[in-house]
Write an enzyme that holds these catalytic residues in place. Sequence first.
Site, PDB file in Angstrom:
ATOM      1  N   ASP A 155       1.298 -12.273   6.851  1.00 20.10           N
ATOM      2  CA  ASP A 155       0.765 -13.043   5.800  1.00 20.10           C
ATOM      3  C   ASP A 155       1.885 -13.518   5.926  1.00 20.10           C
ATOM      4  O   ASP A 155       3.169 -12.997   5.091  1.00 20.10           O
ATOM      5  CB  ASP A 155       0.094 -12.060   5.421  1.00 20.10           C
ATOM      6  CG  ASP A 155       0.044 -12.765   3.438  1.00 20.10           C
ATOM      7  OD1 ASP A 155      -1.414 -13.057   3.781  1.00 20.10           O
ATOM      8  OD2 ASP A 155       0.671 -13.163   2.854  1.00 20.10           O
TER       9      ASP A 155
ATOM     10  N   TYR B 199       6.025 -20.543   0.330  1.00 22.15           N
ATOM     11  CA  TYR B 199       7.226 -19.734   0.208  1.00 22.15           C
ATOM     12  C   TYR B 199       8.467 -20.383   0.412  1.00 22.15           C
ATOM     13  O   TYR B 199       8.182 -20.445   2.064  1.00 22.15           O
ATOM     14  CB  TYR B 199       6.727 -18.454   1.140  1.00 22.15           C
ATOM     15  CG  TYR B 199       5.461 -17.556   0.858  1.00 22.15           C
ATOM     16  CD1 TYR B 199       4.987 -17.537  -1.136  1.00 22.15           C
ATOM     17  CD2 TYR B 199       4.763 -17.010   1.992  1.00 22.15           C
ATOM     18  CE1 TYR B 199       3.974 -16.924  -0.532  1.00 22.15           C
ATOM     19  CE2 TYR B 199       3.412 -16.080   0.676  1.00 22.15           C
ATOM     20  CZ  TYR B 199       3.210 -16.216  -0.298  1.00 22.15           C
ATOM     21  OH  TYR B 199       2.250 -15.224  -0.722  1.00 22.15           O
TER      22      TYR B 199
ATOM     23  N   SER C 189      -7.658 -16.265  -1.915  1.00 26.22           N
ATOM     24  CA  SER C 189      -7.511 -15.636  -2.623  1.00 26.22           C
ATOM     25  C   SER C 189      -6.996 -16.260  -3.841  1.00 26.22           C
ATOM     26  O   SER C 189      -6.660 -17.037  -4.068  1.00 26.22           O
ATOM     27  CB  SER C 189      -5.498 -15.946  -2.184  1.00 26.22           C
ATOM     28  OG  SER C 189      -4.023 -15.255  -2.353  1.00 26.22           O
TER      29      SER C 189
ATOM     30  N   GLN D  51      -7.565 -11.947  -1.150  1.00 34.58           N
ATOM     31  CA  GLN D  51      -6.687 -11.888  -1.393  1.00 34.58           C
ATOM     32  C   GLN D  51      -6.372 -10.889  -2.942  1.00 34.58           C
ATOM     33  O   GLN D  51      -5.786 -12.025  -3.918  1.00 34.58           O
ATOM     34  CB  GLN D  51      -5.720 -12.048  -0.652  1.00 34.58           C
ATOM     35  CG  GLN D  51      -3.997 -11.790  -0.994  1.00 34.58           C
ATOM     36  CD  GLN D  51      -3.037 -12.177   0.560  1.00 34.58           C
ATOM     37  OE1 GLN D  51      -1.765 -12.570  -0.242  1.00 34.58           O
ATOM     38  NE2 GLN D  51      -3.062 -12.521   1.516  1.00 34.58           N
TER      39      GLN D  51
ATOM     40  N   SER E  81       0.624  -7.341  -3.626  1.00 40.33           N
ATOM     41  CA  SER E  81       1.176  -5.899  -5.006  1.00 40.33           C
ATOM     42  C   SER E  81       1.280  -4.507  -5.392  1.00 40.33           C
ATOM     43  O   SER E  81       0.893  -4.585  -6.390  1.00 40.33           O
ATOM     44  CB  SER E  81       1.733  -6.878  -6.498  1.00 40.33           C
ATOM     45  OG  SER E  81       1.992  -6.244  -6.808  1.00 40.33           O
TER      46      SER E  81
ATOM     47  N   ALA F 188       3.081  -3.083  -7.986  1.00 37.13           N
ATOM     48  CA  ALA F 188       2.781  -3.681  -8.819  1.00 37.13           C
ATOM     49  C   ALA F 188       4.382  -4.240  -9.051  1.00 37.13           C
ATOM     50  O   ALA F 188       4.854  -4.106 -10.708  1.00 37.13           O
ATOM     51  CB  ALA F 188       2.432  -2.791 -10.889  1.00 37.13           C
TER      52      ALA F 188
ATOM     53  N   LYS G 111      10.912   3.175 -10.697  1.00 37.51           N
ATOM     54  CA  LYS G 111      12.458   3.215 -10.702  1.00 37.51           C
ATOM     55  C   LYS G 111      12.656   2.746 -12.072  1.00 37.51           C
ATOM     56  O   LYS G 111      13.940   2.064 -12.431  1.00 37.51           O
ATOM     57  CB  LYS G 111      13.536   2.024  -9.504  1.00 37.51           C
ATOM     58  CG  LYS G 111      12.580   0.246 -10.071  1.00 37.51           C
ATOM     59  CD  LYS G 111      12.932   0.010  -8.924  1.00 37.51           C
ATOM     60  CE  LYS G 111      12.638  -2.141  -8.806  1.00 37.51           C
ATOM     61  NZ  LYS G 111      12.977  -2.533  -7.498  1.00 37.51           N
TER      62      LYS G 111
ATOM     63  N   GLY H  10       5.013  -6.943   0.258  1.00 35.98           N
ATOM     64  CA  GLY H  10       6.539  -7.733   0.747  1.00 35.98           C
ATOM     65  C   GLY H  10       7.481  -7.207   0.402  1.00 35.98           C
ATOM     66  O   GLY H  10       7.944  -7.622   0.013  1.00 35.98           O
TER      67      GLY H  10
ATOM     68  N   GLN I 262      12.867  -0.964   2.270  1.00 33.81           N
ATOM     69  CA  GLN I 262      11.690  -1.274   1.661  1.00 33.81           C
ATOM     70  C   GLN I 262      10.302  -1.479   2.124  1.00 33.81           C
ATOM     71  O   GLN I 262       9.303  -0.741   1.720  1.00 33.81           O
ATOM     72  CB  GLN I 262      11.787  -2.254   0.646  1.00 33.81           C
ATOM     73  CG  GLN I 262      12.928  -2.401  -0.223  1.00 33.81           C
ATOM     74  CD  GLN I 262      12.902  -3.303  -0.939  1.00 33.81           C
ATOM     75  OE1 GLN I 262      12.292  -4.415  -0.433  1.00 33.81           O
ATOM     76  NE2 GLN I 262      13.717  -3.732  -1.708  1.00 33.81           N
TER      77      GLN I 262
END
Length: 336
Positions: free
Chosen positions: A53, A58, A154, A180, A209, A212, A219, A286, A292
Amino acid sequence: MPDFTMQYRRLGASNLKVSTLCLGTMMFGDQTDEAEAGRIVASAHAHGVNFIDTADVYTKGASEEMVGRLLAGNRTDWVLATKLGNQMGSGPNQSHYSRTWIMNEIDASLRRLATDYVDVLYLHRDFIGANLEEPVRAMGDLIRAGKIRYWALSNFRGWRIAEIAGLCDKLGVPRPVACQPYYNLLNRMPEVEILPACNHFGLGVVPYSPIARGVLTGKYLPGQQPDANSRAGRADKRMMETEFREESLVIAQTLKAHAEARGLNAGQFATAWVLANSFVSSVIAGPRTLAQFEDYFGAVGAAISAEEEAMVDALVPRGHASTHGYNDPSYPFVGR
């Protein structure tokens, strides 16, 4: 590296199958350079991810350009999605959904992506007062021209999804195959209207996300300043107006303790919880780094028990957010 088998689901009512993890590339060309992006894409491909995606906006096209280079040689292995609609220049017709802009920008995206078609083209966001018949007609023409295979939405609310489905049926245009939304364990508001509308009208749900914007990794500690190098530490405006709330930080710590007791980390549990919704086709991961991205693999196939569903419901009731006033200010309410 966890041992797992990638899972695939139909994208809405279409016959297209997508991996339950979708590689989101918003960071590519910005905080993620091409070498690291290449490692991420290679790992995704090796582990069975077939859904990627991006969007024109972006890094103002740099993400699309990077994705195009990285998919060269195995383009047909991928379900490639991009988006248009957000501002790409200062001109009055360099955003939104005029036929002129849609036709110009899809050609620009195809050039940047170094391909002659995209599998899924999203309308990136709804615009208050926008005439939706014009973009719906344009989507039908782009499908017939072979420039897109499917189209999607989206950040559209439920009633607008219904309006678009009706327009498609009236105009003889295929309905969108996906939506989305911003949906995660701290923001369950899409459960009220958006998710049921998607299910009713045959749209797969591809939430972004799921963690979140990092809060659900646990963390960030309640009552403590975030690390200066983190998104919250940089005082990201959108994050500070939505996710970064003391109540949410407390919830994240509760979830972290539970997840670790069952052998997951908090982000994996939060992602698995999103995937446990039967309306969800895939979830967007993402990453900024390879580490990650590969951390999301632990969510694939991780079941959420009835007891865990009840635990989450007790923390954030169905259809609600973790605190009042959680709505993303980028998509404001209207009328007052």
